[in-house]
Scaffold this motif. Structure first.
Motif, mmCIF file in Angstrom:
data_model
loop_
_atom_site.group_PDB
_atom_site.id
_atom_site.type_symbol
_atom_site.label_atom_id
_atom_site.label_comp_id
_atom_site.label_asym_id
_atom_site.label_seq_id
_atom_site.Cartn_x
_atom_site.Cartn_y
_atom_site.Cartn_z
ATOM 1 N N THR A 131 2.451 1.500 -3.356
ATOM 2 C CA THR A 131 1.421 2.091 -4.334
ATOM 3 C C THR A 131 1.276 3.372 -4.047
ATOM 4 O O THR A 131 0.826 4.324 -4.998
ATOM 5 C CB THR A 131 0.221 1.306 -4.281
ATOM 6 O OG1 THR A 131 0.590 -0.232 -4.506
ATOM 7 C CG2 THR A 131 -0.762 1.580 -5.314
ATOM 8 N N TRP A 132 0.790 4.106 -2.801
ATOM 9 C CA TRP A 132 0.636 5.377 -2.581
ATOM 10 C C TRP A 132 1.643 6.273 -3.211
ATOM 11 O O TRP A 132 1.455 7.408 -3.815
ATOM 12 C CB TRP A 132 0.693 5.573 -1.183
ATOM 13 C CG TRP A 132 -0.022 6.768 -0.600
ATOM 14 C CD1 TRP A 132 0.454 8.102 -1.060
ATOM 15 C CD2 TRP A 132 -1.229 6.930 0.279
ATOM 16 N NE1 TRP A 132 -0.602 9.054 -0.326
ATOM 17 C CE2 TRP A 132 -1.551 8.092 0.398
ATOM 18 C CE3 TRP A 132 -2.165 5.981 0.846
ATOM 19 C CZ2 TRP A 132 -2.639 8.791 1.027
ATOM 20 C CZ3 TRP A 132 -3.062 6.532 1.513
ATOM 21 C CH2 TRP A 132 -3.416 8.124 1.873
ATOM 22 N N ARG A 133 3.032 5.993 -2.975
ATOM 23 C CA ARG A 133 3.893 7.008 -3.510
ATOM 24 C C ARG A 133 4.097 6.941 -4.982
ATOM 25 O O ARG A 133 4.286 7.834 -5.670
ATOM 26 C CB ARG A 133 5.448 6.138 -2.994
ATOM 27 C CG ARG A 133 5.775 6.250 -1.611
ATOM 28 C CD ARG A 133 7.188 5.814 -1.165
ATOM 29 N NE ARG A 133 7.213 5.533 0.143
ATOM 30 C CZ ARG A 133 7.289 4.314 0.809
ATOM 31 N NH1 ARG A 133 7.016 3.162 -0.045
ATOM 32 N NH2 ARG A 133 7.395 4.262 2.040
ATOM 33 N N SER A 147 0.313 8.642 -5.873
ATOM 34 C CA SER A 147 -0.036 9.745 -5.081
ATOM 35 C C SER A 147 -1.636 10.308 -5.226
ATOM 36 O O SER A 147 -2.087 10.995 -5.782
ATOM 37 C CB SER A 147 0.641 11.137 -5.703
ATOM 38 O OG SER A 147 0.489 12.414 -4.979
ATOM 39 N N PRO A 148 -2.584 9.370 -4.536
ATOM 40 C CA PRO A 148 -3.942 9.306 -4.866
ATOM 41 C C PRO A 148 -4.467 10.595 -4.258
ATOM 42 O O PRO A 148 -4.076 11.378 -3.292
ATOM 43 C CB PRO A 148 -4.282 7.992 -4.030
ATOM 44 C CG PRO A 148 -3.508 8.092 -2.932
ATOM 45 C CD PRO A 148 -1.892 8.270 -3.721
ATOM 46 N N PHE A 171 -3.528 14.588 -2.042
ATOM 47 C CA PHE A 171 -4.490 13.925 -1.178
ATOM 48 C C PHE A 171 -5.611 14.744 -0.772
ATOM 49 O O PHE A 171 -5.271 15.712 0.084
ATOM 50 C CB PHE A 171 -3.934 13.094 0.027
ATOM 51 C CG PHE A 171 -4.912 11.962 0.972
ATOM 52 C CD1 PHE A 171 -5.479 11.201 0.161
ATOM 53 C CD2 PHE A 171 -4.858 12.312 2.213
ATOM 54 C CE1 PHE A 171 -6.320 10.458 0.765
ATOM 55 C CE2 PHE A 171 -5.840 11.230 2.768
ATOM 56 C CZ PHE A 171 -6.469 10.552 2.146
ATOM 57 N N ILE A 216 5.518 10.408 3.666
ATOM 58 C CA ILE A 216 4.731 10.714 2.089
ATOM 59 C C ILE A 216 4.347 12.053 1.926
ATOM 60 O O ILE A 216 4.233 12.830 2.896
ATOM 61 C CB ILE A 216 3.457 9.712 2.282
ATOM 62 C CG1 ILE A 216 4.237 8.210 2.281
ATOM 63 C CG2 ILE A 216 2.777 10.061 1.220
ATOM 64 C CD1 ILE A 216 3.007 7.271 1.994
ATOM 65 N N THR A 231 -1.900 13.488 7.782
ATOM 66 C CA THR A 231 -2.142 13.820 6.480
ATOM 67 C C THR A 231 -2.764 15.216 6.092
ATOM 68 O O THR A 231 -2.871 15.846 5.020
ATOM 69 C CB THR A 231 -3.226 12.944 5.862
ATOM 70 O OG1 THR A 231 -4.438 12.913 6.443
ATOM 71 C CG2 THR A 231 -2.588 11.446 6.006
ATOM 72 N N PHE A 289 1.514 14.409 0.917
ATOM 73 C CA PHE A 289 0.143 14.282 0.871
ATOM 74 C C PHE A 289 -0.478 15.518 -0.122
ATOM 75 O O PHE A 289 -1.685 15.742 0.420
ATOM 76 C CB PHE A 289 -0.378 14.190 2.399
ATOM 77 C CG PHE A 289 0.038 13.008 2.952
ATOM 78 C CD1 PHE A 289 -0.718 11.904 2.492
ATOM 79 C CD2 PHE A 289 0.795 12.999 4.071
ATOM 80 C CE1 PHE A 289 -0.137 10.684 3.417
ATOM 81 C CE2 PHE A 289 1.206 11.842 4.765
ATOM 82 C CZ PHE A 289 0.693 10.729 4.492
ATOM 83 N N PHE A 349 -8.790 7.903 -0.749
ATOM 84 C CA PHE A 349 -8.094 6.672 -0.239
ATOM 85 C C PHE A 349 -9.328 6.053 0.371
ATOM 86 O O PHE A 349 -9.683 6.766 1.530
ATOM 87 C CB PHE A 349 -7.024 6.678 0.463
ATOM 88 C CG PHE A 349 -6.469 5.492 1.015
ATOM 89 C CD1 PHE A 349 -5.826 4.287 0.007
ATOM 90 C CD2 PHE A 349 -6.760 4.792 2.278
ATOM 91 C CE1 PHE A 349 -5.175 3.099 0.619
ATOM 92 C CE2 PHE A 349 -6.183 3.641 2.948
ATOM 93 C CZ PHE A 349 -5.542 2.867 1.910
ATOM 94 N N PHE A 386 5.029 6.339 6.409
ATOM 95 C CA PHE A 386 3.849 6.878 6.168
ATOM 96 C C PHE A 386 4.307 8.329 6.436
ATOM 97 O O PHE A 386 3.491 9.059 5.766
ATOM 98 C CB PHE A 386 2.561 6.213 7.031
ATOM 99 C CG PHE A 386 1.456 6.661 6.237
ATOM 100 C CD1 PHE A 386 0.868 6.661 5.010
ATOM 101 C CD2 PHE A 386 0.537 7.721 7.233
ATOM 102 C CE1 PHE A 386 -0.295 6.830 4.660
ATOM 103 C CE2 PHE A 386 -0.653 7.977 6.805
ATOM 104 C CZ PHE A 386 -1.134 7.736 5.628
ATOM 105 N N ILE A 435 0.914 -1.183 0.085
ATOM 106 C CA ILE A 435 0.008 0.050 -0.063
ATOM 107 C C ILE A 435 0.766 1.220 -0.109
ATOM 108 O O ILE A 435 0.459 2.216 -0.609
ATOM 109 C CB ILE A 435 -1.053 -0.018 1.240
ATOM 110 C CG1 ILE A 435 -1.819 -1.131 1.151
ATOM 111 C CG2 ILE A 435 -1.568 1.217 1.205
ATOM 112 C CD1 ILE A 435 -2.797 -1.100 2.208
#
Length: 284
Positions: free
Chosen positions: A24-26, A29-30, A57, A52, A79, A54, A33, A49, A21
């Motif tokens: 995949t996030w990196r 860059s969703p 996001f 990251i 976040t 954000f 979520f 985490f 996860i």
């Protein structure tokens, strides 16, 4: 809706693989979520985490199980975004309620009914209850099932005379129509005649700084009928039973305090990460 509006959808086949996860996030860059409380909590407690970016996001959507305040607070801190809770079941298509956009703090509520949908808090006889009084969440709308396939008896048990679907969840509706889930009806613990909801205990224990995850069940007791037992996955190996007992006594009414505490390496979870209390009960 995501595909219809042209968004890229990335499916996580194994939500227990936290490293996947994170990778995949990196990579993507969703903006949005979706997850359950345990996924948000596990991610937020991963050292990587915190590193990251954000900036892209915008929204975290939580469903499947109640989100604990401790998880929501940590998630927003890291976040900069709140967790937005929604609610529904497979029988309701699945969405029944949602929180409108624009909230700046975690509400602890699952929102208001989606369009064309009625949500009513009812008593054991199917009668509507007034605002602020706990009861079973019942749902009626075009997305709600007509019944279980070739199971008329089971269907009759969950549908009221007004064709409301009994969810099996206990909730409260405020005067604005916002609904707060308390817990699953079948998970309620009756201690000497008093109703105790596992989530209330879990909300308190999860706030303790050495606790990573917690689950509560009721176990038989000769004196009280049932008493709460909690299972804890700790962040710190120095955590002791005495610490938890002292902490809960300071924050909970006496009959809600756990009588038994068991430390475990992990809690049983479904494929999407929901904690399975029934598995814990079966092991007793």
């Amino acid at each position: 809706y995501s595909l219809y509006s042209g968004q890229t959808v990335v499916l996580i086949l194994n939500p227990r693989d936290i490293n996947y996860i994170l990778d995949t996030w990196r990579r993507y860059s969703p903006n949005v979520f979706p997850g359950v409380n345990t996924i948000f909590n596990t991610l937020a407690n991963q050292p990587d985490f915190k590193e990251i970016d954000f900036s892209d996001f915008k929204l975290a959507v939580s469903g499947g199980m109640p989100t604990l305040q401790a998880t929501a607070d940590l998630w927003q801190q890291l976040t900069g975004n709140i967790i937005c809770e929604v609610y529904g079941l497979s029988e309701t298509g699945p969405l029944a309620t949602f929180n409108p956009n624009g909230q700046t703090t975690f509400s602890g509520k699952v929102g208001i009914p989606v369009p064309l949908t009625d949500v009513v808090i009812i008593d054991q006889h199917g009668n509507p209850l007034p605002y602020g009084q706990p009861g079973e969440v019942a749902i009626r709308g075009p997305q709600v099932m007509q019944g279980y396939w070739q199971k008329p008896e089971e269907t009759a048990q969950v549908m009221t005379r007004d064709q409301l679907f009994r969810s099996g969840d206990i909730g409260i509706m405020d005067e604005r129509g916002f609904i707060e889930l308390i817990d699953r009806k079948k998970d309620m613990i009756v201690v000497s005649g008093f109703n105790v909801y596992p989530r209330e205990i879990e909300e308190v224990v999860a706030q303790y700084h050495k606790v990573l995850e917690v689950a509560t069940i009721g176990v038989k007791d000769e004196k009280s009928g049932e008493v709460p037992k909690i299972f804890i996955v700790s962040k710190d190996p120095s955590l002791t039973e005495e610490e938890i007992l002292s902490y809960t006594k300071a924050h909970l009414t006496a009959y809600k305090c756990p009588k038994y505490i068991e430390f475990v390496q992990e809690l049983p979870k479904s494929n999407i990460g929901k904690i399975l209390r029934r598995h814990l009960k079966e092991q007793q």
